[in-house]
Design an enzyme around this catalytic site. Structure first.
Site, short mmCIF file in Angstrom:
data_model
loop_
_atom_site.label_atom_id
_atom_site.label_comp_id
_atom_site.label_asym_id
_atom_site.label_seq_id
_atom_site.Cartn_x
_atom_site.Cartn_y
_atom_site.Cartn_z
N ASP A 1 5.47 -51.15 -48.74
CA ASP A 1 5.70 -52.03 -49.88
C ASP A 1 4.50 -52.13 -50.80
O ASP A 1 3.37 -52.38 -50.35
CB ASP A 1 6.08 -53.43 -49.36
CG ASP A 1 6.49 -54.38 -50.46
OD1 ASP A 1 7.18 -53.94 -51.40
OD2 ASP A 1 6.11 -55.56 -50.39
N ARG B 1 38.37 -59.23 -71.29
CA ARG B 1 36.97 -59.60 -71.05
C ARG B 1 36.51 -59.28 -69.63
O ARG B 1 35.46 -58.64 -69.45
CB ARG B 1 36.75 -61.08 -71.38
CG ARG B 1 35.30 -61.52 -71.33
CD ARG B 1 34.50 -60.91 -72.46
NE ARG B 1 33.81 -59.68 -72.07
CZ ARG B 1 33.44 -58.75 -72.93
NH1 ARG B 1 33.71 -58.84 -74.21
NH2 ARG B 1 32.82 -57.66 -72.52
N LYS C 1 19.24 -57.10 -54.11
CA LYS C 1 19.02 -57.87 -55.34
C LYS C 1 20.19 -57.61 -56.29
O LYS C 1 20.03 -57.09 -57.40
CB LYS C 1 17.69 -57.48 -55.97
CG LYS C 1 16.49 -57.84 -55.09
CD LYS C 1 15.19 -57.33 -55.67
CE LYS C 1 14.02 -57.66 -54.74
NZ LYS C 1 12.74 -57.13 -55.25
N LYS D 1 10.34 -58.32 -42.63
CA LYS D 1 9.52 -58.35 -43.84
C LYS D 1 8.38 -59.35 -43.64
O LYS D 1 8.17 -59.86 -42.53
CB LYS D 1 10.40 -58.69 -45.04
CG LYS D 1 11.56 -57.70 -45.20
CD LYS D 1 12.34 -57.90 -46.46
CE LYS D 1 11.66 -57.21 -47.61
NZ LYS D 1 12.49 -57.21 -48.84
N GLU E 1 8.91 -53.62 -42.70
CA GLU E 1 8.05 -53.53 -43.89
C GLU E 1 6.60 -53.66 -43.46
O GLU E 1 6.25 -54.56 -42.69
CB GLU E 1 8.41 -54.66 -44.86
CG GLU E 1 7.62 -54.64 -46.16
CD GLU E 1 8.03 -55.80 -47.05
OE1 GLU E 1 8.96 -55.61 -47.86
OE2 GLU E 1 7.44 -56.89 -46.91
#
Length: 283
Positions: free
Chosen positions: A216, A96, A131, A163, A195
């Site tokens: 962005d 697995r 992410k 950011k 950004e």
């Protein structure tokens, strides 16, 4: 840079520990010491990835994988990836987590290759983001590389990336972007990414000495216009398009002049490949 071999061993140990100290089902069904063989099949096809991590699981269980395909190979449906050999109970224990790694990584690599193919003929490069699945960043990043993508920021320690929330923090502190980037340079940081969501922020970032602009959530035409202006203000500055990038529009961003295109969906919304392990014991 990630030491992928060491990371594979670390993650394999965690995955096996999640399954407990013993496999009680195999204890009561498998003859002690019985040998076994498993055939790995990529039913869905795709770009193979995760082999280092699968090998680490097999090794930790005392098994070995004989690969018939290599990391980054593009495979048809039903392709045989290799065979797993070892004690039958050990193969069943490895099954697995070994498949989990291969399925996730191959799904990421396959999606990445589609984006890379879509920008073929341009100078744009496809990037991962942070992410990624918790604990599995090494696996996810290795899969993006297998698919033809490139490294982005791996952690928070060696690259500045200002950011939207950082812009607000600077304003609340009464500190300029230039002062912040100067402080980063004093700490030995050379990659200074900012950004921008407006032309005013673009001009400020160029004046402050940013090395890359992350444009962005803008349309390709805006990226092209802003990229042209940024390169006039700061020759050599890198341009990255981010936010809202899909297979349908990624080529438009590449043609607009983005050096890099980052796609969070490669890792946060991965569709796992269909990979199976058919196990048999000794006759």
């Amino acid at each position: 840079m990630i030491d992928f071999a060491a990371d594979a061993e670390r993650v394999a140990a965690i995955a096996l520990a999640e399954d407990g100290a013993r496999d009680v089902t195999s204890d009561v069904t498998v003859a002690p010491g019985a040998p076994g063989t498993g055939v790995l099949e990529c039913r869905s096809g795709g770009v193979l990835a995760g082999t280092l991590y699968a090998r680490a699981v097999a090794k930790a269980c005392g098994c070995i994988i004989h690969w018939r395909a290599a990391e980054g190979d593009k495979l048809p449906r039903g392709a045989e990836l290799g065979t797993v050999e070892g004690a039958l109970a050990a193969i069943l224990r490895a099954e697995r987590p070994l498949l989990n790694f291969l399925q996730r990584a191959t799904g990421i690599a396959t999606a990445t290759r589609a984006f890379v193919d879509a920008v073929h003929g341009t100078s744009a490069r496809i990037l991962h983001t942070r992410k990624t699945a918790p604990v599995l960043r090494g696996l996810d990043v290795a899969a993006v590389i297998a698919g033809g993508g490139c490294l982005h920021r791996l952690n928070l320690s060696d690259t500045v990336m200002v950011k939207d929330n950082h812009w607000r923090a600077l304003a609340a502190r009464g500190l300029s972007l230039g002062e912040a980037l100067d402080a980063a340079r004093a700490r030995g940081v050379t990659s200074l990414q900012v950004e921008v969501e407006s032309e005013a922020q673009l001009e400020t970032a160029c004046a402050a000495g940013a090395t890359r602009l992350l444009i962005d959530n803008q349309q390709p035409a805006t990226v092209g216009r802003w990229a042209e202006r940024a390169r006039r203000l700061a020759p050599g500055i890198e341009i990255e398009a981010t936010g809202g990038i899909t297979l349908a529009n990624v080529a438009d961003y590449a043609r607009a002049g983005a050096d890099y295109i980052s796609v969070g969906g490669l890792t946060h919304s991965v569709r796992a490949a269909d990979i199976a392990l058919a196990v048999s014991g000794a006759d």
